[in-house]
Design an enzyme around this catalytic site. Structure first.
Site, mmCIF file in Angstrom:
data_model
loop_
_atom_site.group_PDB
_atom_site.id
_atom_site.type_symbol
_atom_site.label_atom_id
_atom_site.label_comp_id
_atom_site.label_asym_id
_atom_site.label_seq_id
_atom_site.Cartn_x
_atom_site.Cartn_y
_atom_site.Cartn_z
ATOM 1 N N ALA A 94 -46.299 -31.439 50.602
ATOM 2 C CA ALA A 94 -45.116 -31.906 51.337
ATOM 3 C C ALA A 94 -45.067 -33.425 51.481
ATOM 4 C CB ALA A 94 -45.075 -31.252 52.721
ATOM 5 N N ALA A 95 -45.795 -34.132 50.623
ATOM 6 C CA ALA A 95 -45.850 -35.589 50.753
ATOM 7 C C ALA A 95 -44.475 -36.223 50.594
ATOM 8 C CB ALA A 95 -46.820 -36.172 49.734
ATOM 9 N N GLY A 96 -43.736 -35.799 49.571
ATOM 10 C CA GLY A 96 -42.409 -36.357 49.355
ATOM 11 C C GLY A 96 -41.451 -36.046 50.488
ATOM 12 N N ASP A 97 -41.518 -34.829 51.009
ATOM 13 C CA ASP A 97 -40.650 -34.442 52.128
ATOM 14 C C ASP A 97 -40.986 -35.237 53.384
ATOM 15 O OD1 ASP A 97 -39.527 -32.533 50.442
ATOM 16 O OD2 ASP A 97 -40.933 -30.982 51.082
#
Length: 329
Positions: A261-264
């Protein structure tokens, strides 16, 4: 391409007025099975662990924005039996008044994870698809001109919704993930802000994935000259570009455990900082720090840090001697 460093950005005093953000986004249930190896065709394989949790890029981004103390309303759909997922968003501070419970299955993912950390995923859109044009128009009618609408590519009706939103005076922020051929048919020129990683950027402009940041940014500027671009490049950091002016946020060195979930996390924290009127450089710093904290934990929604954690990390930066994770957020 003219580059603007952090000190120049602060001197310019770039800021944005407060606005409310709406997120028309997926809400998925992630069914995760831990297996000795990914199942082969015709094979029956026992799983040694199982968990189910909140997922979906839309839900993750709303959750990240709420944990960053942002003002966020989620628009989405769930099966009646999975109301707990809506309640999880609500407890985090997300306005879920427009999350509709339906008869039928929710969107969900069946995820195998083997002992090496490799995964295989089956994604079923379920309730995330099927919102009618009339329902989309009703949602847009609840907003005010100058508000923002956040979108990803896990819900249907995006072409209609982007046009309706812009006609109503909303600014559209779009994250074209997961990337597919349908994105090329969307009215991307109407978007105010585009969040892309290396692969998404390359596919949008028809360049090789190994193209460098400047090539990607130049091509994106040529295709979408009026849009702000935030390009995330993992270990190479993140770039912001508008009208040929670029800012760079270096990567924050961490040892990554799970980049799911890094991008989110980055997107939610970036928009919350923008909403608070912070400079673009501060938005990038907050977003990069939040993402760096998140990748040090397992899971998706559960990995997203709180604002207090991010503020502490900003005051006491991670040691630059730690290795940089090369994966793109």
């Amino acid at each position: 391409m003219q580059r603007l460093d952090d000190s120049q950005g602060a001197a310019r005093g770039d800021s944005a007025p407060r606005f409310h953000c709406y997120n028309f986004g997926s809400i998925n249930l992630d069914h995760v099975y831990r297996v000795p190896h990914l199942v082969a065709p015709g094979e029956t394989l026992a799983s040694h662990d199982y968990s189910v949790g909140l997922g979906g890029k839309g839900a993750n981004q709303s959750l990240a924005m709420a944990r960053a103390a942002g003002s966020i309303s989620h628009w989405g759909r769930l099966g009646q039996q999975d109301a707990w997922a809506r309640d999880t968003l609500s407890r985090a501070g997300v306005d879920v008044e427009r999350v509709t419970l339906l008869d039928g299955p929710s969107g969900h993912a069946i995820i195998q994870v083997d002992v090496q950390g490799e995964n295989a995923i089956i994604l079923f859109p379920g309730a995330n698809h099927g919102t009618t044009q009339e329902e989309l128009a009703e949602l847009v009618a609840t907003t005010q001109p100058g508000d923002w609408l956040l979108l990803q590519n896990e819900c249907s009706g995006l072409e209609t919704l982007i046009s309706l939103a812009v006609e109503h005076g909303l600014k559209v922020a779009f994250n074209p993930a997961p990337m597919d051929d349908n994105v090329a048919r969307l009215p991307l020129h109407l978007c105010s802000l585009l969040f892309v990683n290396r692969t998404e950027a390359a596919l949008l402009v028809g360049l090789p994935v190994e193209s460098d940041a400047q090539e990607l940014l130049d091509a994106l500027a040529q295709r979408l000259p009026e849009a702000e671009i935030v390009l995330t490049l993992g270990g190479e950091g993140a770039w912001h570009q508008r009208h040929g002016i670029c800012r760079h946020q270096p990567a924050i060195p961490v040892v990554a455990v799970d980049t799911t979930a890094a991008g989110d996390t980055f997107i939610g924290y970036y928009l919350a900082a923008l909403q608070a009127g912070r400079s673009i450089d501060d938005c990038l710093r907050h977003a990069a720090t939040a993402a760096a904290l998140g990748v040090q934990r397992s899971g998706a929604a559960e990995s997203i840090p709180s604002l207090d954690e991010v503020q502490r990390a900003l005051q006491a930066p991670i040691s630059p001697d730690a290795p940089v994770d090369p994966q793109t957020p």
